[in-house]
Design a protein around this motif. Structure first.
Motif, short mmCIF file in Angstrom:
data_model
loop_
_atom_site.label_atom_id
_atom_site.label_comp_id
_atom_site.label_asym_id
_atom_site.label_seq_id
_atom_site.Cartn_x
_atom_site.Cartn_y
_atom_site.Cartn_z
N VAL A 183 2.10 9.06 -7.93
CA VAL A 183 2.59 10.38 -8.33
C VAL A 183 3.29 10.30 -9.68
O VAL A 183 3.19 11.22 -10.51
CB VAL A 183 3.54 10.93 -7.25
CG1 VAL A 183 4.09 12.31 -7.67
CG2 VAL A 183 2.84 11.03 -5.90
N PHE A 184 3.97 9.18 -9.94
CA PHE A 184 4.72 9.03 -11.18
C PHE A 184 3.87 8.43 -12.31
O PHE A 184 4.02 8.81 -13.47
CB PHE A 184 5.96 8.16 -10.94
CG PHE A 184 6.85 8.68 -9.85
CD1 PHE A 184 7.75 9.70 -10.11
CD2 PHE A 184 6.79 8.17 -8.56
CE1 PHE A 184 8.58 10.20 -9.10
CE2 PHE A 184 7.61 8.66 -7.56
CZ PHE A 184 8.50 9.67 -7.82
N ILE A 185 3.01 7.50 -11.98
CA ILE A 185 2.19 6.88 -13.03
C ILE A 185 0.88 7.61 -13.26
O ILE A 185 0.10 7.24 -14.13
CB ILE A 185 1.91 5.40 -12.67
CG1 ILE A 185 1.14 5.30 -11.36
CG2 ILE A 185 3.21 4.61 -12.58
CD1 ILE A 185 0.78 3.88 -10.96
N LYS A 186 0.65 8.66 -12.44
CA LYS A 186 -0.53 9.51 -12.59
C LYS A 186 -1.84 8.71 -12.56
O LYS A 186 -2.66 8.76 -13.46
CB LYS A 186 -0.45 10.32 -13.88
CG LYS A 186 0.70 11.32 -13.89
CD LYS A 186 0.72 12.13 -15.16
CE LYS A 186 1.86 13.14 -15.15
NZ LYS A 186 1.90 13.97 -16.39
N LEU A 213 0.82 -1.21 0.00
CA LEU A 213 0.00 0.00 0.00
C LEU A 213 0.86 1.26 0.00
O LEU A 213 0.53 2.26 -0.66
CB LEU A 213 -0.94 -0.02 1.21
CG LEU A 213 -2.04 -1.08 1.20
CD1 LEU A 213 -2.80 -1.08 2.52
CD2 LEU A 213 -2.99 -0.86 0.03
N PHE A 214 1.96 1.25 0.76
CA PHE A 214 2.83 2.42 0.82
C PHE A 214 3.46 2.70 -0.54
O PHE A 214 3.48 3.85 -1.02
CB PHE A 214 3.91 2.21 1.89
CG PHE A 214 4.86 3.36 2.04
CD1 PHE A 214 4.51 4.47 2.78
CD2 PHE A 214 6.09 3.34 1.41
CE1 PHE A 214 5.38 5.54 2.90
CE2 PHE A 214 6.97 4.40 1.53
CZ PHE A 214 6.62 5.51 2.28
N LEU A 215 4.01 1.65 -1.17
CA LEU A 215 4.63 1.83 -2.48
C LEU A 215 3.60 2.22 -3.54
O LEU A 215 3.87 3.05 -4.41
CB LEU A 215 5.36 0.54 -2.89
CG LEU A 215 6.57 0.16 -2.02
CD1 LEU A 215 7.12 -1.19 -2.45
CD2 LEU A 215 7.64 1.24 -2.10
N TRP A 216 2.42 1.63 -3.45
CA TRP A 216 1.36 1.96 -4.41
C TRP A 216 0.94 3.42 -4.27
O TRP A 216 0.76 4.13 -5.26
CB TRP A 216 0.18 1.02 -4.18
CG TRP A 216 -0.92 1.16 -5.19
CD1 TRP A 216 -0.95 1.96 -6.28
CD2 TRP A 216 -2.16 0.45 -5.18
NE1 TRP A 216 -2.13 1.82 -6.96
CE2 TRP A 216 -2.89 0.88 -6.31
CE3 TRP A 216 -2.70 -0.50 -4.34
CZ2 TRP A 216 -4.16 0.39 -6.60
CZ3 TRP A 216 -3.97 -1.00 -4.62
CH2 TRP A 216 -4.68 -0.56 -5.75
#
Length: 240
Positions: free
Chosen positions: A110-113, A102-105
């Motif tokens: 922010v990067f994959i918009k 969940l944290f990485l997702w």
């Protein structure tokens, strides 16, 4: 000429309602009037009603949930008994994996918009906590009342029944550990009710004969032994 006219409605009633199936056959007066000496769930209580909200799962009405429960219990039993995993270690590893994903997702959005994961705000309501506490309170008070009644020496039959039940439980506990017993209970809950539901008539007939025979043997035992044992007199409750 009155005979045929009276028999016709009876015959029509016997062949009517072809869509009723087994449920109406069991609910018919002939089936309900069958002599029974012992009914495990009461005369007007089916297996589905006796199981309550868990009936669909235990009777395999919802096969996906039933299979998921059996599969989950099997996985846990294999992890703890075969692989020799530990409960605290398993909980820690599951929480570490879930929080890391969940944290990485959340940060990767922010990067994959893309929208971040929708983590629900789960809270235990006060009503739910109160209902659980009240249900536990009722069961605990009933058990304490039963033990008090037995300890006062008022009911010899209950005393002997509880002793036998506790002795059987202790013997079962000495043969296996708690997790294996829990897993066996889960398997039995998902097999015994559906088998009883399928062969209910035969099981009830056998239970009626066994119950009648046990009652006869108990009467003999009570006349020769139990009635001669002195018992504590039940104290009358004070009238307010």
């Amino acid at each position: 000429m009155a005979g045929p006219t009276e028999e016709a409605p009876a015959a029509a009633a016997a062949v009517s309602s072809p869509k009723s199936g087994v449920s109406e056959e069991r609910a018919s007066p002939a089936a309900a009037a069958r002599p029974r000496g012992f009914w495990p769930f009461g005369e007007d209580k089916s297996v589905h009603k006796a199981l309550g909200g868990a009936a669909d799962v235990l009777l395999w009405k919802d096969k996906k949930i039933s299979a998921a429960v059996i599969g989950g219990a099997t996985v846990l039993w294999v992890l703890f008994e075969v692989v020799d995993y530990h409960l605290l270690t398993l909980i820690s590893h599951v929480l570490i994996g879930a929080l890391a994903i969940l944290f990485l997702w959340s940060n990767a959005t922010v990067f994959i918009k893309k929208s971040p994961p929708d983590v629900p705000d789960v809270q235990i309501s006060e009503d739910l906590a109160v209902n659980i506490a009240l249900a536990l309170r009722t069961d605990i008070n009933r058990a304490l009342g039963l033990f008090r009644e037995i300890a006062m020496g008022h009911d010899l039959m209950k005393f002997l029944g509880v002793l036998v039940a506790l002795w059987i439980l202790s013997e079962i506990g000495s043969l296996s550990d708690f997790l294996t017993l829990t897993y066996a209970a889960v398997l039995m809950l998902h097999t015994v009710p559906i088998l009883y539901h399928k062969y209910q008539d035969k099981v009830d007939d056998f239970a009626a004969k066994a119950h009648s025979e046990l009652c006869k043997q108990y009467k003999v035992l009570d006349a020769k032994v139990l009635s001669k044992i002195p018992r504590a007199a039940a104290k009358d409750k004070k009238q307010n």
